[in-house]
Design an enzyme around this catalytic site. Structure first.
Site, PDB file in Angstrom:
ATOM      1  N   ASP A   2     -23.437  28.279  52.706  1.00 44.14           N
ATOM      2  CA  ASP A   2     -24.480  27.674  53.523  1.00 44.14           C
ATOM      3  C   ASP A   2     -24.038  27.617  54.981  1.00 44.14           C
ATOM      4  O   ASP A   2     -22.852  27.462  55.271  1.00 44.14           O
ATOM      5  CB  ASP A   2     -24.788  26.258  53.000  1.00 44.14           C
ATOM      6  CG  ASP A   2     -26.128  25.749  53.489  1.00 44.14           C
ATOM      7  OD1 ASP A   2     -26.902  26.542  54.057  1.00 44.14           O
ATOM      8  OD2 ASP A   2     -26.399  24.553  53.301  1.00 44.14           O
ATOM      9  N   HIS A  19     -26.241  35.856  59.123  1.00 41.72           N
ATOM     10  CA  HIS A  19     -26.196  36.467  57.791  1.00 41.72           C
ATOM     11  C   HIS A  19     -25.242  37.666  57.784  1.00 41.72           C
ATOM     12  O   HIS A  19     -24.524  37.906  56.822  1.00 41.72           O
ATOM     13  CB  HIS A  19     -27.594  36.886  57.344  1.00 41.72           C
ATOM     14  CG  HIS A  19     -28.534  35.718  57.155  1.00 41.72           C
ATOM     15  ND1 HIS A  19     -28.169  34.583  56.467  1.00 41.72           N
ATOM     16  CD2 HIS A  19     -29.809  35.505  57.575  1.00 41.72           C
ATOM     17  CE1 HIS A  19     -29.182  33.726  56.464  1.00 41.72           C
ATOM     18  NE2 HIS A  19     -30.193  34.259  57.132  1.00 41.72           N
ATOM     19  N   LEU A 113     -11.129  40.445  38.666  1.00 43.66           N
ATOM     20  CA  LEU A 113     -12.047  39.369  39.050  1.00 43.66           C
ATOM     21  C   LEU A 113     -13.478  39.695  38.627  1.00 43.66           C
ATOM     22  O   LEU A 113     -13.940  40.818  38.822  1.00 43.66           O
ATOM     23  CB  LEU A 113     -12.008  39.197  40.580  1.00 43.66           C
ATOM     24  CG  LEU A 113     -13.066  38.290  41.200  1.00 43.66           C
ATOM     25  CD1 LEU A 113     -12.713  36.826  40.989  1.00 43.66           C
ATOM     26  CD2 LEU A 113     -13.223  38.573  42.701  1.00 43.66           C
TER      27      LEU A 113
END
Ligand code: IPE
Ligand code: MG
Length: 229
Positions: A2, A19, A113
């Site tokens: 955020d 972004h 991962l």
């Protein structure tokens, strides 16, 4: 993740620049998670509520997701990263869904991962879809009502096969879950850091892991020292 918009605003830049920087922070976080030996990293990339943002911003975010998968998939695959996508797949744009499926398919056999991308994701929607699947199974006679319990519902969630999160980190100082993994985070440690997502460095990530290591997790039980002592 955020604070992309506020990061840009602070610099007098358009939100889209935030972004863009956010994608770089994603790359850093994936690398750091791999180095730390974390098995699952889930990123809340786009919520089922984010569609209400202005069309230009939604288009920017879609463009960045597409660019990320196109540009980074090969490298993630080479690094043995497995990609899973959670969220509703209904009514997804025809230029997005195939890319997400390709990312999952290409990396299916990888054992490093697991990068879980929450896209078009909302926890309430996920739980409602799981309930609907259970109801359909009952209607078809494949499941009895008595068999519906937390384990049965858990198996119908988008996260099936993925362990519950140990730690949930939210950046930008907001202290809420905003419809993220509401079911799965029942016992997760929550950590809210003040930095905006584009400023989320490996140092902040590792400091978060150290904070997590100092937390006392009891899962509704008693302190481990109280049991042994
Ligand atoms: C998070 O940053 C990025 C996504 C939702 C994809 P925001 O866009 O929510 O940034 P703020 O909260 O407006 O600063
Ligand atoms: Mg925000």
């Amino acid at each position: 993740m955020d604070g992309n918009g506020r990061w840009a605003q602070q610099r007098g830049l358009p939100r889209t620049m935030g972004h863009r920087k956010g994608v770089e922070a994603v790359r850093g976080a994936v690398r750091a998670a791999g180095e730390a030996g974390i098995a699952y990293l889930t990123l809340f990339a786009f919520s089922s509520e984010n569609w209400t943002r202005p069309e230009t911003e939604v288009n920017d975010l879609m463009g960045l997701l597409k660019a990320f998968i196109r540009r980074d998939l090969a490298e993630l695959h080479a690094e043995n990263v497995r990609i899973r996508v959670i969220g509703s797949r209904e009514n997804l744009r025809s230029d997005i869904l195939p890319l997400l499926l390709e990312a999952e398919e290409t990396t299916r056999q990888n054992s490093g991962l697991t990068l879980v991308i929450a896209f078009n994701y909302g926890a309430r929607d996920e739980i409602a879809r799981a309930a609907k699947k259970l109801a359909a199974m009952v209607a078809e006679g494949r499941l009895s009502t008595d068999e519906i319990d937390a384990v049965a519902l858990d198996r119908q969630l988008d996260t099936r096969g993925i362990p519950d999160p140990d730690l949930v980190i939210r950046t930008s100082g907001e202290e809420r879950l905003s419809n993220f993994l509401l079911w799965q985070a029942a016992y997760a440690e929550l950590l809210f850091v003040p930095e905006f997502w584009p400023d989320f460095t490996r140092e902040i990530f590792f400091a978060a892991l150290e904070t997590y290591a100092r937390r006392d997790r009891r899962f509704g039980g008693v302190k481990s020292a109280a049991v042994s002592g």
